[in-house]
Design an enzyme around this catalytic site. Structure first.
Site, PDB file in Angstrom:
ATOM      1  N   GLU A   1      99.515  32.204 -12.340  1.00 46.64           N
ATOM      2  CA  GLU A   1      98.304  31.382 -12.283  1.00 46.64           C
ATOM      3  C   GLU A   1      97.106  32.307 -12.429  1.00 46.64           C
ATOM      4  OE1 GLU A   1      98.502  29.011  -8.704  1.00 46.64           O
ATOM      5  OE2 GLU A   1      99.608  27.440  -9.741  1.00 46.64           O
TER       6      GLU A   1
ATOM      7  N   ARG B   1      89.086  31.474  -2.964  1.00 45.27           N
ATOM      8  CA  ARG B   1      90.530  31.578  -2.712  1.00 45.27           C
ATOM      9  C   ARG B   1      91.305  31.885  -3.988  1.00 45.27           C
ATOM     10  NH1 ARG B   1      94.966  27.320  -2.633  1.00 45.27           N
ATOM     11  NH2 ARG B   1      93.500  26.184  -3.930  1.00 45.27           N
TER      12      ARG B   1
ATOM     13  N   HIS C   1      87.831  20.998  -4.128  1.00 42.57           N
ATOM     14  CA  HIS C   1      89.259  21.244  -3.941  1.00 42.57           C
ATOM     15  C   HIS C   1      89.613  21.920  -2.619  1.00 42.57           C
ATOM     16  CE1 HIS C   1      93.337  21.686  -5.259  1.00 42.57           C
ATOM     17  NE2 HIS C   1      93.302  23.006  -5.217  1.00 42.57           N
TER      18      HIS C   1
ATOM     19  N   ARG D   1      89.026  31.009 -10.412  1.00 38.14           N
ATOM     20  CA  ARG D   1      88.691  29.589 -10.406  1.00 38.14           C
ATOM     21  C   ARG D   1      87.199  29.285 -10.434  1.00 38.14           C
ATOM     22  NH1 ARG D   1      92.797  26.527  -6.417  1.00 38.14           N
ATOM     23  NH2 ARG D   1      94.424  26.672  -7.975  1.00 38.14           N
TER      24      ARG D   1
ATOM     25  N   HIS E   1      87.842  22.967  -8.134  1.00 36.32           N
ATOM     26  CA  HIS E   1      88.923  23.217  -9.091  1.00 36.32           C
ATOM     27  C   HIS E   1      88.420  22.873 -10.486  1.00 36.32           C
ATOM     28  CE1 HIS E   1      92.800  23.271 -11.037  1.00 36.32           C
ATOM     29  NE2 HIS E   1      93.320  23.784  -9.936  1.00 36.32           N
TER      30      HIS E   1
HETATM   31  C1  LIG Z   1      95.968  18.044  -5.087  1.00 43.80           C
HETATM   32  C2  LIG Z   1      96.077  19.383  -4.414  1.00 43.80           C
HETATM   33  C3  LIG Z   1      96.864  20.380  -4.972  1.00 43.80           C
HETATM   34  C4  LIG Z   1      96.984  21.622  -4.342  1.00 43.80           C
HETATM   35  N1  LIG Z   1      97.830  22.567  -4.873  1.00 43.80           N
HETATM   36  C5  LIG Z   1      98.044  23.718  -4.183  1.00 43.80           C
HETATM   37  C6  LIG Z   1      99.028  24.650  -4.615  1.00 43.80           C
HETATM   38  O1  LIG Z   1      99.706  24.452  -5.609  1.00 43.80           O
HETATM   39  N2  LIG Z   1      99.205  25.781  -3.873  1.00 43.80           N
HETATM   40  C7  LIG Z   1      98.477  26.051  -2.742  1.00 43.80           C
HETATM   41  O2  LIG Z   1      98.684  27.087  -2.101  1.00 43.80           O
HETATM   42  N3  LIG Z   1      97.545  25.161  -2.315  1.00 43.80           N
HETATM   43  C8  LIG Z   1      97.328  24.011  -2.991  1.00 43.80           C
HETATM   44  N4  LIG Z   1      96.399  23.113  -2.529  1.00 43.80           N
HETATM   45  C9  LIG Z   1      95.693  23.404  -1.275  1.00 43.80           C
HETATM   46  C10 LIG Z   1      96.649  23.204  -0.114  1.00 43.80           C
HETATM   47  O3  LIG Z   1      97.436  22.068  -0.343  1.00 43.80           O
HETATM   48  C11 LIG Z   1      95.917  23.033   1.198  1.00 43.80           C
HETATM   49  O4  LIG Z   1      94.908  23.975   1.347  1.00 43.80           O
HETATM   50  C12 LIG Z   1      96.878  23.214   2.361  1.00 43.80           C
HETATM   51  O5  LIG Z   1      98.020  22.432   2.150  1.00 43.80           O
HETATM   52  C13 LIG Z   1      96.201  22.839   3.663  1.00 43.80           C
HETATM   53  O6  LIG Z   1      97.188  22.709   4.650  1.00 43.80           O
HETATM   54  P1  LIG Z   1      96.762  22.342   6.131  1.00 43.80           P
HETATM   55  O7  LIG Z   1      98.025  22.134   6.883  1.00 43.80           O
HETATM   56  O8  LIG Z   1      95.798  23.334   6.627  1.00 43.80           O
HETATM   57  O9  LIG Z   1      95.942  20.970   5.980  1.00 43.80           O
HETATM   58  P2  LIG Z   1      96.422  19.575   5.398  1.00 43.80           P
HETATM   59  O10 LIG Z   1      97.649  19.729   4.620  1.00 43.80           O
HETATM   60  O11 LIG Z   1      95.273  18.933   4.736  1.00 43.80           O
HETATM   61  O12 LIG Z   1      96.777  18.752   6.716  1.00 43.80           O
HETATM   62  C14 LIG Z   1      95.774  18.332   7.611  1.00 43.80           C
HETATM   63  C15 LIG Z   1      96.385  17.361   8.605  1.00 43.80           C
HETATM   64  O13 LIG Z   1      95.465  17.085   9.651  1.00 43.80           O
HETATM   65  C16 LIG Z   1      95.389  15.684   9.883  1.00 43.80           C
HETATM   66  N5  LIG Z   1      94.077  15.414  10.483  1.00 43.80           N
HETATM   67  C17 LIG Z   1      92.850  15.662   9.953  1.00 43.80           C
HETATM   68  N6  LIG Z   1      91.888  15.299  10.822  1.00 43.80           N
HETATM   69  C18 LIG Z   1      92.506  14.815  11.931  1.00 43.80           C
HETATM   70  C19 LIG Z   1      92.055  14.268  13.163  1.00 43.80           C
HETATM   71  N7  LIG Z   1      90.752  14.128  13.463  1.00 43.80           N
HETATM   72  N8  LIG Z   1      92.972  13.870  14.070  1.00 43.80           N
HETATM   73  C20 LIG Z   1      94.301  13.979  13.803  1.00 43.80           C
HETATM   74  N9  LIG Z   1      94.781  14.474  12.648  1.00 43.80           N
HETATM   75  C21 LIG Z   1      93.898  14.893  11.724  1.00 43.80           C
HETATM   76  C22 LIG Z   1      95.617  15.100   8.503  1.00 43.80           C
HETATM   77  O14 LIG Z   1      95.978  13.750   8.565  1.00 43.80           O
HETATM   78  C23 LIG Z   1      96.739  16.014   8.006  1.00 43.80           C
HETATM   79  O15 LIG Z   1      97.973  15.598   8.532  1.00 43.80           O
HETATM   80  C24 LIG Z   1      96.265  21.870  -3.145  1.00 43.80           C
HETATM   81  C25 LIG Z   1      95.461  20.879  -2.587  1.00 43.80           C
HETATM   82  C26 LIG Z   1      95.367  19.636  -3.208  1.00 43.80           C
HETATM   83  C27 LIG Z   1      94.514  18.581  -2.586  1.00 43.80           C
END
Ligand SMILES: Cc1cc2nc3c(=O)[nH]c(=O)nc-3n(C[C@H](O)[C@H](O)[C@H](O)COP(=O)(O)OP(=O)(O)OC[C@H]3O[C@@H](n4cnc5c(N)ncnc54)[C@H](O)[C@@H]3O)c2cc1C
Length: 519
Positions: free
Chosen positions: A113, A372, A337, A276, A230
């Site tokens: 990438e 990032r 993003h 990016r 993005h």
């Molecule tokens: C379309 C897309 C494609 C991506 N592709 C990639 C990739 O290929 N590789 C990569 O490394 N990264 C990628 N990313 C980025 C990556 O997915 C995220 O940065 C990462 O998954 C974040 O993980 P997290 O567990 O920190 O948060 P999240 O996965 O966003 O989880 C947050 C959680 O907190 C919960 N939550 C939020 N607020 C509250 C609240 N007040 N009370 C209770 N629960 C709450 C939500 O419901 C969710 O369950 C992508 C992101 C997107 C949107």
């Protein structure tokens, strides 16, 4: 008000929250509090893959250097070292728990990438990597009967006693009832804030709740001006800003303007594979130059079978809008993003308040700096999800679980949620997105401050109202920090001050004040 007591509380069920909960489960009862349904998260929709130095041609030193370069000199080096050095072990463990990444002739298959110097990205089911990781963690977490999965439970605010976070005030989304949850430690894994913007790849749940809650509790926030846009999200009437993964360009996709000409090399020597932030700005400038609202991503010269194998989800989604990506150019433009800024933590996820930890996109560990590196965030979620849980276990050995009475202020529900959300998103998209300047940022500060007045001395009575408050506060923090950083760096670009700021400082907020300070 109802009261519940657990040894540990985890907020969020994306990669970071699930990984943290699994680590904690060997040491006590865990409340896995999550809004919406379990696993609904950015993690679930991640496509391209996970960057990890596991291939024979790779080395953690190369991964370290690529991450620092993309971060434009503002990464915390120790945090990056930790990420790249521990990444291989955490991913190998995930595979042993059942994660099925794509293979070629029996070995893991790696792709490239933007801004990676070698093929380093592992992926699953072509372009459904996040779903596979979330599936694995959800299934593995079922082994632990002491992980209490409290879905449709919305965290509103932290409970604090004598400067320490002792619990969380939360709302049952279905009944509207409030409960105070108490624990020895609270781990925030609430993800990012992409819903701040009109165009975003993020799901509805990404509303900046964790950082806004931490801000109100007085915890330190860092790098709030750095948001990643993005370059390539679908731009088609009636379609959401569906992500067209970076790995498409890694595998040969090119960008063309509305005259069908490639343009990225006019902006950067690495063309489509520049970092990016550079590619997003190149598209933004090209759209302004050609007076259009999109450019095109072109994969028509690539082998059709390979496209179907590597990008089945993208192929089928675009086909649903009448775009056959093997024959047609795909209309794209940048979309919000990833949030580099967040709750400031040390290398073990400790926030500045005792009892509070953060991991994943909600945290600012320093691994991403000003921008990032693609595919580093799933890795960050797994590594720092595990590390923050280990720190919480160690720190809370002799901690008692509190049991105080929590009072809420007068309850308040926003009358027109959709209209208010639209207005916040329009302010942010117009003034605080890919290209910013002093006049626009001041307008954003003024409009968001006015919007926030309705929340003074009131407690949101429902999830949507609380999300509006969190979005407006996150947006205001971003605008203040972007005003304070008078120049450009990484994902933060000021068209009134385009020159790069060369001094390495960070911007912080603390004590619940919208007053940025520098270190
Ligand atoms: C379309 C897309 C494609 C991506 N592709 C990639 C990739 O290929 N590789 C990569 O490394 N990264 C990628 N990313 C980025 C990556 O997915 C995220 O940065 C990462 O998954 C974040 O993980 P997290 O567990 O920190 O948060 P999240 O996965 O966003 O989880 C947050 C959680 O907190 C919960 N939550 C939020 N607020 C509250 C609240 N007040 N009370 C209770 N629960 C709450 C939500 O419901 C969710 O369950 C992508 C992101 C997107 C949107």
């Amino acid at each position: 008000m109802n009261k519940k007591r657990f040894d540990y509380i985890v907020l969020g069920s994306g990669v970071a929250g699930l990984r943290a909960a699994i680590e904690l489960a060997g040491h006590g009862d865990v409340a896995l509090i999550t809004k919406c349904v379990l696993g609904e998260s950015s993690s679930e929709y991640a496509q391209g893959g996970v960057a990890v130095a596991l291939s024979e041609e790779d080395d953690i030193v190369l991964h370290y250097e690529d991450t620092l370069k993309a971060g434009d000199g503002l990464c915390v080096k120790e945090a990056v070292k930790t990420l790249v050095a521990e990444g291989p072990e955490y991913i190998t463990q995930l595979i042993s728990w059942g994660a099925k990444f794509d293979t070629k002739e029996g070995a893991l298959s790696f792709t490239r990438e933007a801004a990676h110097s070698v093929n380093r990205i592992i992926h699953a089911h072509g372009d459904a990597t996040g779903h596979e990781i979330v599936r694995t963690l959800k299934e593995y977490s079922l082994k632990f009967i002491n992980i209490y999965r409290l879905d449709y439970t919305y965290a509103i605010d932290f409970i604090k006693e004598d400067g320490r976070v002792t619990g969380v005030l939360a709302l049952d989304e279905k009944s509207g009832e409030f409960t105070s949850f108490f624990s020895k430690a609270v781990i925030v894994a609430t993800g990012g804030a992409g819903r701040l913007f009109t165009r975003t790849t993020n799901p509805d749940v990404s509303t900046g709740d964790g950082a806004a809650m931490a801000f109100r509790a007085g915890a330190e926030l860092e790098d709030m001006e750095f948001f990643q846009f993005h370059p390539t999200a679908l731009h088609f009437p009636g379609a959401p800003a569906f992500l067209l993964s970076e790995s498409m360009r890694g595998e040969g996709a090119v960008l063309r303007n509305n005259a069908g000409e490639r343009f990225c090399f006019s902006y950067h020597e690495d063309g489509e594979l520049a970092p990016r932030d550079v590619v997003s700005r190149s598209i933004f400038f090209e759209m302004n130059k050609t007076k259009t609202n999109h450019v095109y991503l072109d994969v028509t010269h690539l082998d059709k079978e390979h496209i179907l194998l590597r990008f089945p989800k993208i192929y089928n989604t675009c086909l649903g809008y009448g775009i056959d990506i093997t024959q047609d150019y795909i209309p794209v433009s940048p979309a919000a993003h990833y949030y580099m800024g967040g709750i400031k933590t040390d290398l073990d996820g400790r926030a500045s308040l005792k009892g509070l930890y953060a991991c994943g996109e909600a945290a600012c560990t320093g691994v991403h700096g000003a921008n990032r590196l693609a595919s580093n965030s799933l890795l960050e979620g797994v590594v720092f999800g595990g590390r923050s849980a280990k720190a919480a276990i160690k720190d809370s050995e002799n901690t008692d679980i509190s049991d105080t009475e929590v009072q809420t202020a007068e309850k308040f529900a926003e009358a027109d949620y959709a209209e208010s959300l639209k207005s916040i998103q329009e302010i942010m998209w117009k003034y605080v997105s890919v290209s910013r300047n002093e006049t626009g940022l001041k307008a954003a500060v003024s409009e968001l401050s006015a919007f926030l007045k309705r929340f003074e001395d009131r407690t949101p009575s429902d999830r949507k109202t609380a999300e509006l408050k969190n979005l407006a506060q996150s947006g205001l923090l971003m605008a203040h920090a972007a005003l304070a950083r008078e120049g450009s760096r990484g994902g933060h670009y000021r068209d009134d001050k385009p020159e790069k700021i060369t001094e390495d400082y960070h911007i912080y907020f603390s004590n619940a004040e919208f007053n940025p300070h520098f270190r």
